[in-house]
Design an enzyme around this catalytic site. Structure first.
Site, mmCIF file in Angstrom:
data_model
loop_
_atom_site.group_PDB
_atom_site.id
_atom_site.type_symbol
_atom_site.label_atom_id
_atom_site.label_comp_id
_atom_site.label_asym_id
_atom_site.label_seq_id
_atom_site.Cartn_x
_atom_site.Cartn_y
_atom_site.Cartn_z
ATOM 1 C CE LYS A 212 -3.580 2.375 2.596
ATOM 2 N NZ LYS A 212 -4.548 2.291 3.694
ATOM 3 C CE LYS B 104 -6.039 1.919 -0.590
ATOM 4 N NZ LYS B 104 -6.479 2.023 0.768
HETATM 5 C C1 PBG Z 1 -7.385 3.496 5.560
HETATM 6 C C2 PBG Z 1 -7.687 3.256 4.136
HETATM 7 C C3 PBG Z 1 -7.540 4.155 3.092
HETATM 8 C C4 PBG Z 1 -8.063 3.530 1.963
HETATM 9 C C5 PBG Z 1 -8.471 2.272 2.344
HETATM 10 N N1 PBG Z 1 -8.225 2.106 3.684
HETATM 11 C C6 PBG Z 1 -7.028 5.533 3.079
HETATM 12 C C7 PBG Z 1 -5.680 5.805 3.581
HETATM 13 O O1 PBG Z 1 -4.851 4.934 3.815
HETATM 14 O O2 PBG Z 1 -5.418 6.997 3.772
HETATM 15 C C8 PBG Z 1 -8.141 4.153 0.604
HETATM 16 C C9 PBG Z 1 -9.280 3.694 -0.244
HETATM 17 C C10 PBG Z 1 -9.615 4.592 -1.367
HETATM 18 O O3 PBG Z 1 -8.999 5.640 -1.605
HETATM 19 O O4 PBG Z 1 -10.569 4.232 -2.082
HETATM 20 N N2 PBG Z 1 -6.324 2.791 6.101
HETATM 21 ZN ZN ZN Z 2 -5.808 3.614 8.162
#
Ligand code: PBG
Ligand code: ZN
Length: 335
Positions: free
Chosen positions: A206, A259
């Protein structure tokens, strides 16, 4: 010598265009397809029974109260959406330093999971996002001290949250926090609580991406100060993705995720070649909203662009796609 453009080459034996002449031919030789079974629809759940609250920055997506969510998921199931990923919102005023409401047995997510499982049983795969950022007063994904997110103190909180979701009936839990060792901690917690069959879909890879902007509005999870670069990955890195994927596999993840999706298709391919686990990619909020915004202005053909984007994710090696486009794609026959 003059070049005559009307001159036909004597023997051009290899003509790839022969297989592109008709749609029937093209369909016959198509290398990759996207099917409804691969799609996972994300949902935002509010801590109430009845509510439908459109998210301004994500046209077509709303946050739902538990009962309205169940209605929505049932309607989507008719279209062929058979997997959902749930994000929760805590009751007003309940956020705290340690994100305590995340692990409450009657959190919006836990209630939604229980309600869904009661209504749909095993017809729909229910996956829950496990993180603290929507539940902490400071908006970071873990315990914060002196501006730093403390890895090892966060692990037990994630573990409790995952166990609460499993108790409610989740099929899979999906940790998105990016703490080191969280897959092992969650696996141990689930097993000790007797949930040996509840799987882990790890957000293994991520990135610290600007494409999460609209989501943070929806989940009210923007950090009050600082950013997430000390725990989410640097967008410049790909070898590090392999390292993260291997670690999570060793720790007991059942599926891995990359992601965001579109700007990271090379990473999807690289991880696909390193693991035999099912691989998901998350077509995140900013990727969704950018397409929506351009389509609303008539600047893009939404159907064609969504088909092309989802197809690219599969071509890159994704087995599963988490996407806010799932409903439109199926309802409007875009695949
Ligand atoms: C939180 C989380 C996020 C997303 C999924 N879980 C945001 C982040 O890490 O700031 C992003 C999902 C999206 O943008 O559709 N941990
Ligand atoms: Zn988070």
């Amino acid at each position: 010598m003059t070049i005559d453009s009307r001159e036909v080459p004597a023997a051009l034996s290899s003509r790839p265009r022969r297989l592109r002449v008709t749609e029937r031919l093209r369909a016959l030789v198509r290398e990759n397809r996207v099917s409804a079974e691969q799609l996972i629809m994300p949902h935002f759940v509010l801590p109430t029974d009845r509510a439908e609250d459109p998210i301004e920055s994500m046209p077509g997506i709303s946050r739902y109260g538990v009962k309205d969510l169940v209605q929505r998921v049932l309607a989507d199931a008719e279209l062929g959406i058979r997997a959902v990923l749930l994000f929760g919102t805590p009751p007003d005023g309940s956020k705290d330093e340690r994100g305590t409401p995340a692990s409450s047995p009657d959190s919006a997510v836990a209630r939604a999971v229980a309600a869904l499982k009661q209504q749909v049983g095993d017809e729909i795969v229910v996956i829950t996002d496990v993180c603290l950022c929507a539940y902490t007063s400071h908006g970071h994904c873990g315990v914060l001290r002196d501006g730093k997110v403390i890895n090892d103190e966060t692990l037990p909180l994630l573990r409790e949250t995952a166990v609460a979701h499993a108790e409610a009936g989740a099929d899979l839990v999906a940790p998105s926090d990016m703490m080191d060792g969280r897959v092992a901690a969650i696996r141990e917690g689930l097993d000790e609580a007797g949930h040996t069959d509840v799987g882990i879909l790890s957000y293994a890879v991520k990135y610290a991406s600007a494409y999460y902007g609209p989501f943070r509005d929806a989940a009210e999870s923007t950090p009050a100060a600082g950013d997430r670069k000390a725990y989410q990955m640097d967008p410049a890195n790909v070898r590090e993705a392999i390292r993260e994927a291997r670690l999570d596999e060793q720790e007991g993840a059942d599926m891995l995720m990359v992601k965001p999706a579109l700007a990271y298709l090379d990473v999807v391919r690289a991880v696909r070649e390193e693991t035999s686990l099912p691989l998901a990619t998350y077509n995140v909020s900013g990727e969704y909203s950018a397409v929506k915004a351009a389509a609303e202005r008539g600047w893009l053909d939404e159907a064609a662009v969504v088909r092309e984007n989802l197809g690219a994710m599969v071509r890159a090696g994704a087995d599963l796609i988490i996407t806010y486009h799932a409903r439109d794609a199926l309802q409007r026959g875009w695949l």
